[in-house]
Enzyme design. Structure first.
Site, PDB file in Angstrom:
ATOM      1  N   ASP A   1      27.274  41.463  44.305  1.00 18.42           N
ATOM      2  CA  ASP A   1      26.689  40.428  43.496  1.00 18.42           C
ATOM      3  C   ASP A   1      26.471  38.985  44.084  1.00 18.42           C
ATOM      4  O   ASP A   1      27.182  38.293  44.230  1.00 18.42           O
ATOM      5  CB  ASP A   1      27.608  40.252  42.187  1.00 18.42           C
TER       6      ASP A   1
ATOM      7  N   ARG B   1      20.546  39.865  34.012  1.00 15.40           N
ATOM      8  CA  ARG B   1      20.382  41.579  33.826  1.00 15.40           C
ATOM      9  C   ARG B   1      21.351  42.106  32.927  1.00 15.40           C
ATOM     10  O   ARG B   1      22.757  41.823  33.366  1.00 15.40           O
ATOM     11  CB  ARG B   1      20.273  41.925  35.438  1.00 15.40           C
TER      12      ARG B   1
ATOM     13  N   THR C   1      21.918  48.205  30.508  1.00 14.48           N
ATOM     14  CA  THR C   1      20.280  48.619  30.702  1.00 14.48           C
ATOM     15  C   THR C   1      19.646  48.400  32.078  1.00 14.48           C
ATOM     16  O   THR C   1      18.885  48.800  32.011  1.00 14.48           O
ATOM     17  CB  THR C   1      19.693  48.226  29.228  1.00 14.48           C
TER      18      THR C   1
ATOM     19  N   ASP D   1      27.545  35.821  41.915  1.00 10.85           N
ATOM     20  CA  ASP D   1      29.138  35.704  41.974  1.00 10.85           C
ATOM     21  C   ASP D   1      29.454  35.351  43.257  1.00 10.85           C
ATOM     22  O   ASP D   1      30.293  34.117  43.495  1.00 10.85           O
ATOM     23  CB  ASP D   1      29.690  37.123  41.654  1.00 10.85           C
TER      24      ASP D   1
HETATM   25  C1  PRP Z   1      20.651  39.301  40.042  1.00 12.77           C
HETATM   26  C2  PRP Z   1      19.941  38.939  40.958  1.00 12.77           C
HETATM   27  C3  PRP Z   1      18.493  39.051  40.298  1.00 12.77           C
HETATM   28  C4  PRP Z   1      18.698  40.713  39.617  1.00 12.77           C
HETATM   29  C5  PRP Z   1      18.089  41.407  40.538  1.00 12.77           C
HETATM   30  O1  PRP Z   1      20.745  38.435  38.966  1.00 12.77           O
HETATM   31  O2  PRP Z   1      19.954  37.773  41.338  1.00 12.77           O
HETATM   32  O3  PRP Z   1      17.942  37.973  39.598  1.00 12.77           O
HETATM   33  O4  PRP Z   1      20.093  40.836  39.487  1.00 12.77           O
HETATM   34  O5  PRP Z   1      18.194  42.768  39.702  1.00 12.77           O
HETATM   35  P1  PRP Z   1      16.975  43.552  39.221  1.00 12.77           P
HETATM   36  O6  PRP Z   1      15.859  43.504  40.408  1.00 12.77           O
HETATM   37  O7  PRP Z   1      17.304  44.796  38.932  1.00 12.77           O
HETATM   38  O8  PRP Z   1      16.386  42.764  38.106  1.00 12.77           O
HETATM   39  P2  PRP Z   1      21.907  38.634  37.909  1.00 12.77           P
HETATM   40  O9  PRP Z   1      21.237  39.230  36.691  1.00 12.77           O
HETATM   41  O10 PRP Z   1      23.135  39.473  38.144  1.00 12.77           O
HETATM   42  O11 PRP Z   1      22.207  37.120  37.341  1.00 12.77           O
HETATM   43  P3  PRP Z   1      22.790  35.926  38.167  1.00 12.77           P
HETATM   44  O12 PRP Z   1      21.877  35.604  39.170  1.00 12.77           O
HETATM   45  O13 PRP Z   1      23.172  34.862  37.051  1.00 12.77           O
HETATM   46  O14 PRP Z   1      24.093  36.330  38.871  1.00 12.77           O
HETATM   47  N1  URA Z   2      21.748  41.849  41.726  1.00 11.58           N
HETATM   48  C1  URA Z   2      22.727  41.529  42.713  1.00 11.58           C
HETATM   49  O1  URA Z   2      23.389  40.311  42.575  1.00 11.58           O
HETATM   50  N2  URA Z   2      23.258  42.596  43.537  1.00 11.58           N
HETATM   51  C2  URA Z   2      22.594  43.716  43.569  1.00 11.58           C
HETATM   52  O2  URA Z   2      22.895  44.513  44.554  1.00 11.58           O
HETATM   53  C3  URA Z   2      21.779  43.885  42.654  1.00 11.58           C
HETATM   54  C4  URA Z   2      21.293  43.055  41.653  1.00 11.58           C
END
Ligand code: PRP
Ligand code: URA
Length: 206
Positions: free
Chosen positions: A197, A101, A105, A200
């Site tokens: 997150d 994400r 944006t 993370d």
């Molecule tokens: C996080 C989470 C989802 C997304 C949710 O992933 O694991 O995939 O954000 O957000 P949304 O509903 O607004 O799309 P991230 O993009 O942070 O990637 P990661 O899992 O690699 O940390």
């Molecule tokens: N992605 C995450 O990992 N945590 C949130 O709260 C939203 C998006």
């Protein structure tokens, strides 16, 4: 349809995950355990087909799962849900969707896709701990529908009302399962109160 899995064990383990003092090892372990508990509920209505097997004693007219199951984690954080579910469904195949994400944006960007070839006949469980704006879940569901998937369930740990509404609007045929529906998103697109997150915290990258 949205189902919130209100089970005391799930709630207790999720409370541990929400606590900012919880470190990677315990965060991952509780996610693993919750995934198994959620799988039990998510699979409650899976169709069965009749089969006859020979026991050591006699023929037994019984049932087995009608469809293959495919687990589709959204990388990275979705990986944290795979083992707990795969332990219960060891015959499941696993596909992968890489999405991140954009922090400004909040739009999802695809960087990887690899699927087994039975999406069209399978029950496809899309896995991601966090359903925030719903952008990532909607993009993932679009990707597997383009490859023929019809029977799709979205399995997330924590959802925001905004994300649930987005998936319901774009994909009304997809059942959503959550361990908790939280209050809202903040101005950075994080779920409030949420758990921070997820990627993370699972992988120790911050
Ligand atoms: C996080 C989470 C989802 C997304 C949710 O992933 O694991 O995939 O954000 O957000 P949304 O509903 O607004 O799309 P991230 O993009 O942070 O990637 P990661 O899992 O690699 O940390
Ligand atoms: N992605 C995450 O990992 N945590 C949130 O709260 C939203 C998006």
């Amino acid at each position: 349809m949205v189902t919130i899995l209100n089970h005391p064990l799930i709630t207790h383990k999720l409370t541990i995950m929400r606590n900012k003092e919880t470190k990677t090892k315990d965060f991952k372990q509780n996610l693993d355990e919750i995934a198994g508990l959620m799988a039990y509920e998510v699979c409650r209505d899976l169709p069965l087909k009749p089969i006859t097997v020979e026991t050591p004693v006699a023929a037994c007219h019984t049932y087995e799962l009608q469809n293959d199951i495919v687990l589709i984690p959204i990388l990275r954080a979705g990986l944290g849900l795979v083992n707990g579910i795969n332990d219960l469904i060891p015959t499941a195949k696993v596909g992968f969707i890489g999405l991140y994400r954009d922090e400004e944006t909040l739009e999802p960007h695809e960087y990887f896709a690899k699927f087994p070839n039975n999406l069209a006949e399978a029950v496809n469980l899309v896995l991601d701990p966090m359903l925030a704006t719903g952008g990532s879940a909607c993009a993932a569901i679009d990707m597997i529908k383009k490859r023929g998937a019809k029977n799709i369930k979205l399995v997330c740990l924590v959802g925001a009302p905004e994300g649930v509404a987005a998936v319901e609007k774009a994909h009304p045929d997809v059942d959503i399962y959550l361990a908790a529906l939280d209050e809202k998103l903040n101005d950075k697109g994080y779920i409030v109160p949420g758990l921070g997150d997820a990627g993370d915290r699972i992988f120790g990258t911050k």
